[in-house]
Each structure stands twice: as structure tokens, then as C-alpha cells.
Motif scaffolding. Structure first.
Motif, mmCIF file in Angstrom:
data_model
loop_
_atom_site.group_PDB
_atom_site.id
_atom_site.type_symbol
_atom_site.label_atom_id
_atom_site.label_comp_id
_atom_site.label_asym_id
_atom_site.label_seq_id
_atom_site.Cartn_x
_atom_site.Cartn_y
_atom_site.Cartn_z
ATOM 1 N N UNK A 103 -1.890 4.312 9.055
ATOM 2 C CA UNK A 103 -2.250 3.916 7.698
ATOM 3 C C UNK A 103 -2.249 2.413 7.497
ATOM 4 N N UNK A 104 -1.261 1.720 8.028
ATOM 5 C CA UNK A 104 -1.117 0.316 7.663
ATOM 6 C C UNK A 104 -1.483 -0.672 8.764
ATOM 7 N N UNK B 272 -13.904 7.447 2.464
ATOM 8 C CA UNK B 272 -12.708 7.522 1.645
ATOM 9 C C UNK B 272 -12.871 6.676 0.390
ATOM 10 N N UNK B 273 -13.423 5.475 0.584
ATOM 11 C CA UNK B 273 -13.617 4.565 -0.547
ATOM 12 C C UNK B 273 -14.787 3.656 -0.272
ATOM 13 N N UNK C 294 0.797 -1.219 0.000
ATOM 14 C CA UNK C 294 0.000 0.000 0.000
ATOM 15 C C UNK C 294 0.824 1.260 0.000
ATOM 16 N N UNK C 295 0.200 2.307 -0.494
ATOM 17 C CA UNK C 295 0.828 3.606 -0.659
ATOM 18 C C UNK C 295 0.886 4.360 0.660
ATOM 19 N N UNK C 296 2.049 4.885 0.989
ATOM 20 C CA UNK C 296 2.201 5.643 2.228
ATOM 21 C C UNK C 296 1.621 7.052 2.097
ATOM 22 N N UNK C 297 1.438 7.498 0.870
ATOM 23 C CA UNK C 297 0.855 8.818 0.651
ATOM 24 C C UNK C 297 -0.418 8.686 -0.147
ATOM 25 N N UNK C 298 -1.216 9.698 -0.209
ATOM 26 C CA UNK C 298 -2.466 9.602 -0.956
ATOM 27 C C UNK C 298 -3.431 8.646 -0.287
ATOM 28 N N UNK D 120 -12.708 0.634 8.811
ATOM 29 C CA UNK D 120 -12.962 -0.184 7.626
ATOM 30 C C UNK D 120 -14.034 -1.233 7.927
ATOM 31 N N UNK E 182 -12.518 -5.427 1.125
ATOM 32 C CA UNK E 182 -12.901 -4.114 1.644
ATOM 33 C C UNK E 182 -14.232 -3.669 1.048
ATOM 34 N N UNK F 51 -5.029 5.047 0.608
ATOM 35 C CA UNK F 51 -4.580 3.663 0.763
ATOM 36 C C UNK F 51 -5.807 2.786 0.843
ATOM 37 N N UNK F 52 -5.963 1.917 -0.128
ATOM 38 C CA UNK F 52 -7.077 0.989 -0.163
ATOM 39 C C UNK F 52 -6.519 -0.400 0.096
ATOM 40 N N UNK G 15 -14.406 2.363 3.505
ATOM 41 C CA UNK G 15 -13.395 2.943 4.379
ATOM 42 C C UNK G 15 -13.819 4.351 4.762
#
Lengths: 111, 112
Positions: free
Chosen positions: B98-99, B55-56, A91-95, B33, B45, A97-98, B48
Motif C-alpha cells: 500500500x505505501x 481505483x482512482x 494515508x489510510x491503511x484500510x479502504x 500509479x 496523482x 489509499x490515494x 491508480x
């Protein structure tokens, strides 16, 4: 969105080291690699995350080669309780993240 | 620290009925999520949230599924009307960053 490929299943024995490799050939510059573990009837649990080279915590190690097109989750001296499904995510650290989970790798540890 | 709470843990309904799932994320986690996990597959998913904004939701079947996160804390996911193929485990997760996602125990839905 970088796609990941993992082996469907692996078998091991107690006390052995297990290495699960994930391919992500189109990984982008800002992408991080994250691994989760899931036991039956439970939600996934975060194990480890990395960007390059090697990351180690109390549970596992994550090896990422220089080209970052693959990564290897290493579980030292597995026990029966490590039997689970392991997922690799990129996943992308910026923008935005799906998070995208694939089918994961089903690891079975035998006595 | 309390984990992600979900209820109910199990639900059995008939097709065409409605059902709602509730999720209480870890305090302070802005991102929430909802996932659908069908037996033998990885979590997919559905939606989100970042605080109370979406977001999505590109994989949410919007003709029958809806979700909201009022006040940026608790969230509910609703299915109306349910189909047989909606039988799955519905997982809620939250994250401070984020992760690293923290997952709840899930709700196992059976549609008969």
C-alpha cells in the motif's frame, strides 16, 4: 484525507543531523506516515514508514509523538548526497489509499 | 530485481499533437500509479490501477488524457491533444502493498 505541511526548504552542513518535521493535524486513526526522497531528474524513493513512536532503518529515523499530529524525519550525519527534496505522505491503511504529495522540503547540504 | 521501466525518457512534441508513455511495473506488483510532476512541485496523482481496474482517476483530465492497463501488467498513458501546460515529467510507480511505492525514471515531456 489528512493534509500535510512541511517547511519549503532547509539548509545544513555535512556531518550534522537534520530533522524535518511534517504537520498532519487531521490524521485519522488508520493513517500511516510515509516519507520519500527525490533527487533531481529521478523519481521519488521510499525512505521510511511508521504509525506511532519511533521507527529506524539504515537510512533514517521517524519520530511520531503520541498524538500523531506531526512526525519528524531524522537524517543522521548528512552528506552532500543527501541534498534532495523530502516528501511526507499520510494515508489510510484500510479502504482506498490515494497518495498525495505536497511540495516537499528541499534540503541543501553544504560542505 | 528489475525496477519500474518507462519509455521514452524524453519527448518533445508540438501542441495539439498526441503522445503516449509506456510503463512496465515490477513483476508481481498489483498496484500501478501514474503521476504528473511539474517543475518545482510534488508529483500529482493522475490515475491508480489495481490489477487492470481503475481505483482512482479523479485528477485525470479525461478530455485529453487516457490510460489503460491491459492484463494487469504494462500500462500506457496517452495525451491527445497536448497543451503547453502538459509539459512535465510523467512518473510511473508500482507497489506490492500500500505505501512503499517504487518509481520509474520518468518521461520528460516538452510541449512547444
Amino acid at each position: 484525507l489528512a493534509k500535510t505541511t512541511q517547511p519549503i526548504s532547509m539548509d545544513s552542513y555535512e556531518g550534522q543531523e537534520v530533522n524535518i518535521t511534517c504537520s498532519h493535524n487531521n490524521i485519522a486513526t488508520n493513517d500511516y506516515i510515509t516519507w520519500y526522497q527525490q533527487f533531481p531528474s529521478q523519481g521519488p524513493r521510499f525512505i521510511i514508514q511508521g504509525y506511532k513512536t519511533k521507527v529506524t532503518n539504515e537510512v533514517a529515523s521517524l519520530f511520531i509523538p503520541a498524538d500523531r499530529k506531526s512526525s519528524t524525519l531524522s537524517l543522521p550525519r548528512v552528506s552532500l548526497s543527501d541534498t534532495a527534496v523530502y516528501y511526507c505522505l499520510v494515508g489510510d491503511s484500510g479502504g482506498s489509499y490515494i497518495p498525495t504529495f505536497g511540495r516537499g522540503t528541499s534540503l541543501i547540504v553544504h560542505p | 530485481e528489475a525496477g519500474v521501466a518507462q519509455s521514452p525518457r524524453y519527448k518533445i512534441i508540438e501542441k495539439r499533437q498526441s503522445v503516449a508513455f509506456w510503463c512496465n511495473p515490477i513483476s508481481g506488483h498489483a498496484t500501478l500509479y501514474w503521476y504528473q510532476q511539474i517543475l518545482g512541485q510534488g508529483p500529482k496523482l493522475l490515475i491508480q490501477f489495481q490489477n487492470n481496474g481503475v481505483v482512482d482517476d479523479s485528477q485525470l483530465p479525461k478530455d485529453r488524457f487516457s490510460a489503460e492497463r491491459l492484463k494487469g501488467v504494462d500500462s500506457t498513458l496517452k495525451i491527445q491533444p497536448a497543451k503547453l501546460e502538459d509539459s512535465a515529467v510523467y512518473l510511473c510507480a508500482s507497489t506490492p502493498g500500500r505505501f512503499e511505492q517504487y518509481f520509474g525514471p520518468g518521461t520528460r515531456l516538452t510541449v512547444t
